[in-house]
Design a protein around this motif. Sequence first.
Motif, PDB file in Angstrom:
ATOM      1  N   UNK A 142       0.459  -0.867   0.310  1.00 44.44           N
ATOM      2  CA  UNK A 142       0.289   0.017   0.094  1.00 44.44           C
ATOM      3  C   UNK A 142       0.977   1.108  -0.047  1.00 44.44           C
ATOM      4  N   UNK A 143       0.541   2.202  -0.625  1.00 44.39           N
ATOM      5  CA  UNK A 143       1.080   3.451  -0.493  1.00 44.39           C
ATOM      6  C   UNK A 143       0.084   4.249   0.224  1.00 44.39           C
ATOM      7  N   UNK A 144       0.351   5.777   0.516  1.00 45.84           N
ATOM      8  CA  UNK A 144       0.063   6.573   1.420  1.00 45.84           C
ATOM      9  C   UNK A 144       1.034   7.464   0.577  1.00 45.84           C
ATOM     10  N   UNK A 145      -0.362   8.657   0.032  1.00 45.30           N
ATOM     11  CA  UNK A 145      -0.291  10.134   0.034  1.00 45.30           C
ATOM     12  C   UNK A 145      -1.232  11.022   1.356  1.00 45.30           C
ATOM     13  N   UNK A 146      -0.301  11.722   2.007  1.00 43.69           N
ATOM     14  CA  UNK A 146      -0.693  12.295   2.968  1.00 43.69           C
ATOM     15  C   UNK A 146      -0.469  13.918   3.154  1.00 43.69           C
ATOM     16  N   UNK A 147      -1.306  14.918   2.998  1.00 45.69           N
ATOM     17  CA  UNK A 147      -0.796  16.117   2.350  1.00 45.69           C
ATOM     18  C   UNK A 147      -1.970  17.181   4.160  1.00 45.69           C
ATOM     19  N   UNK A 148      -1.354  18.146   4.578  1.00 45.24           N
ATOM     20  CA  UNK A 148      -1.839  19.032   4.986  1.00 45.24           C
ATOM     21  C   UNK A 148      -1.388  20.693   4.746  1.00 45.24           C
ATOM     22  N   UNK A 149      -2.963  21.225   4.578  1.00 44.63           N
ATOM     23  CA  UNK A 149      -2.390  22.185   4.269  1.00 44.63           C
ATOM     24  C   UNK A 149      -3.027  23.229   4.528  1.00 44.63           C
ATOM     25  N   UNK A 150      -2.810  24.839   4.998  1.00 41.58           N
ATOM     26  CA  UNK A 150      -3.822  26.158   5.524  1.00 41.58           C
ATOM     27  C   UNK A 150      -5.187  26.209   5.428  1.00 41.58           C
ATOM     28  N   UNK A 151      -5.608  26.218   6.102  1.00 41.55           N
ATOM     29  CA  UNK A 151      -7.041  26.532   6.206  1.00 41.55           C
ATOM     30  C   UNK A 151      -7.836  26.214   6.918  1.00 41.55           C
ATOM     31  N   UNK A 152      -7.825  24.435   7.405  1.00 46.68           N
ATOM     32  CA  UNK A 152      -6.953  23.843   7.732  1.00 46.68           C
ATOM     33  C   UNK A 152      -7.421  22.791   7.418  1.00 46.68           C
ATOM     34  N   UNK A 161      -6.392  18.234   6.088  1.00 48.14           N
ATOM     35  CA  UNK A 161      -5.464  16.796   6.334  1.00 48.14           C
ATOM     36  C   UNK A 161      -6.465  15.454   5.408  1.00 48.14           C
ATOM     37  N   UNK A 162      -5.512  15.413   4.098  1.00 46.33           N
ATOM     38  CA  UNK A 162      -6.421  14.363   3.119  1.00 46.33           C
ATOM     39  C   UNK A 162      -5.351  13.357   3.027  1.00 46.33           C
ATOM     40  N   UNK A 163      -5.617  12.218   3.391  1.00 48.92           N
ATOM     41  CA  UNK A 163      -4.552  10.577   3.441  1.00 48.92           C
ATOM     42  C   UNK A 163      -5.922   9.889   1.829  1.00 48.92           C
ATOM     43  N   UNK A 164      -4.873   8.993   0.927  1.00 48.14           N
ATOM     44  CA  UNK A 164      -5.577   8.437   0.082  1.00 48.14           C
ATOM     45  C   UNK A 164      -4.660   7.046  -0.171  1.00 48.14           C
ATOM     46  N   UNK A 165      -5.222   6.065  -0.354  1.00 46.87           N
ATOM     47  CA  UNK A 165      -4.117   4.915  -0.311  1.00 46.87           C
ATOM     48  C   UNK A 165      -4.552   4.617  -1.937  1.00 46.87           C
ATOM     49  N   UNK A 166      -2.932   3.462  -2.031  1.00 50.34           N
ATOM     50  CA  UNK A 166      -3.082   2.939  -3.296  1.00 50.34           C
ATOM     51  C   UNK A 166      -2.504   2.038  -3.173  1.00 50.34           C
ATOM     52  N   UNK A 167      -2.861   0.395  -3.730  1.00 52.00           N
ATOM     53  CA  UNK A 167      -2.315  -1.113  -3.535  1.00 52.00           C
ATOM     54  C   UNK A 167      -1.482  -0.987  -4.857  1.00 52.00           C
ATOM     55  N   UNK A 168       0.033  -1.237  -4.692  1.00 49.63           N
ATOM     56  CA  UNK A 168       0.769  -1.379  -6.028  1.00 49.63           C
ATOM     57  C   UNK A 168       0.474  -2.267  -6.608  1.00 49.63           C
TER      58      UNK A 168
END
Length: 327
Positions: A308-318, A320-327
């Motif tokens: 599993x590959x995860x992208x986890x990003x944060x931004x002002x506003x405020x 946070x988002x996390x999304x998962x993909x299986x390789x």
Amino acid sequence: MKYAKIISSGIYVPKRKMTNKEFEELTHFQIDPYFSEQIGITHRYISDETETPTYMAAEAAKKALARISMKPEEIDLIIVGTDTPEAISPPDAARVQYLIGASKAEPLAFNVNASCANGALLLDIASRYIALGDYRNVLVIGVYAMTKFLSWKYSWEALFSDGAGALILTADDKPGYLGSVSRCDGSWWYNWGIYMGAGTMNLNGFERGLHKLDLRAAYPATVNEEGWPILINKLMEKCNFTKEEIGMIFFTQVRKKTIITVMEKLQLPVEKAHMVMDKFGYTGSACVYMAYDDAFEQGKLKDMEGKVIIFLTSGVGFQQVAVAFRG
């Protein structure tokens, strides 16, 4: 049902490089050894007048297309994520469509602005479009030109760097995209941002410097240290995978010590959190795509089948988002 699968990546890095020493000479602030050791940033890249957001985004996209010998007209949808757009209107994505030579096919193109949380959010949006069956090949691009909005008179401005990262997703019969989780707290909306807009144009916005990035109140130091593990655990529960199945996590590249701390909390080896702030500085909306591309170049994504590959990003506003993909 179709699942989104990441099949290519590309990046663009501006030509001009500014070291921490050069930043100190310009601003008369001492930022090292803190920035090198704690943040992980030793230099940043400054885009010139020709390296506009649409130019950088298009160049990253062209590299992603060339890597897999895909023609621009094969792209069905283009999504650009940025909080440093070339113009308030029209959207950068339409210009990018033209610059990469995709305009004859007339793919839909639009911008998204969830500040620096864009990276994971764009992947989630693209994956949902693919799942609906409306689009087969989707190009997502994160681009950052924050140095254009700096005053160059604060030490915290040493964080920012310009650049672009692009990923191409395509429809596949098996996952692929697993799902996402997110959180948002708009009570911190006034903490940090560029506050020039329709609400301030007639309130002496330029004279008040609202067209420049403004840090009005710092976020809690633990906002990511606490929030990221929570989202990872929610993502595992929602998407039904275990910690042992995680192959790589691409976090917002905002602070090296934070990423190390989070990986310790998750009891995962830090090697599974590929970091590039030492190479590119902090590139906001582009940073996780640039990290993915760098990991690919280093061969770290070769053995990800079933992982599993995860992208986890944060931004002002405020947000946070996390999304998962299986390789």
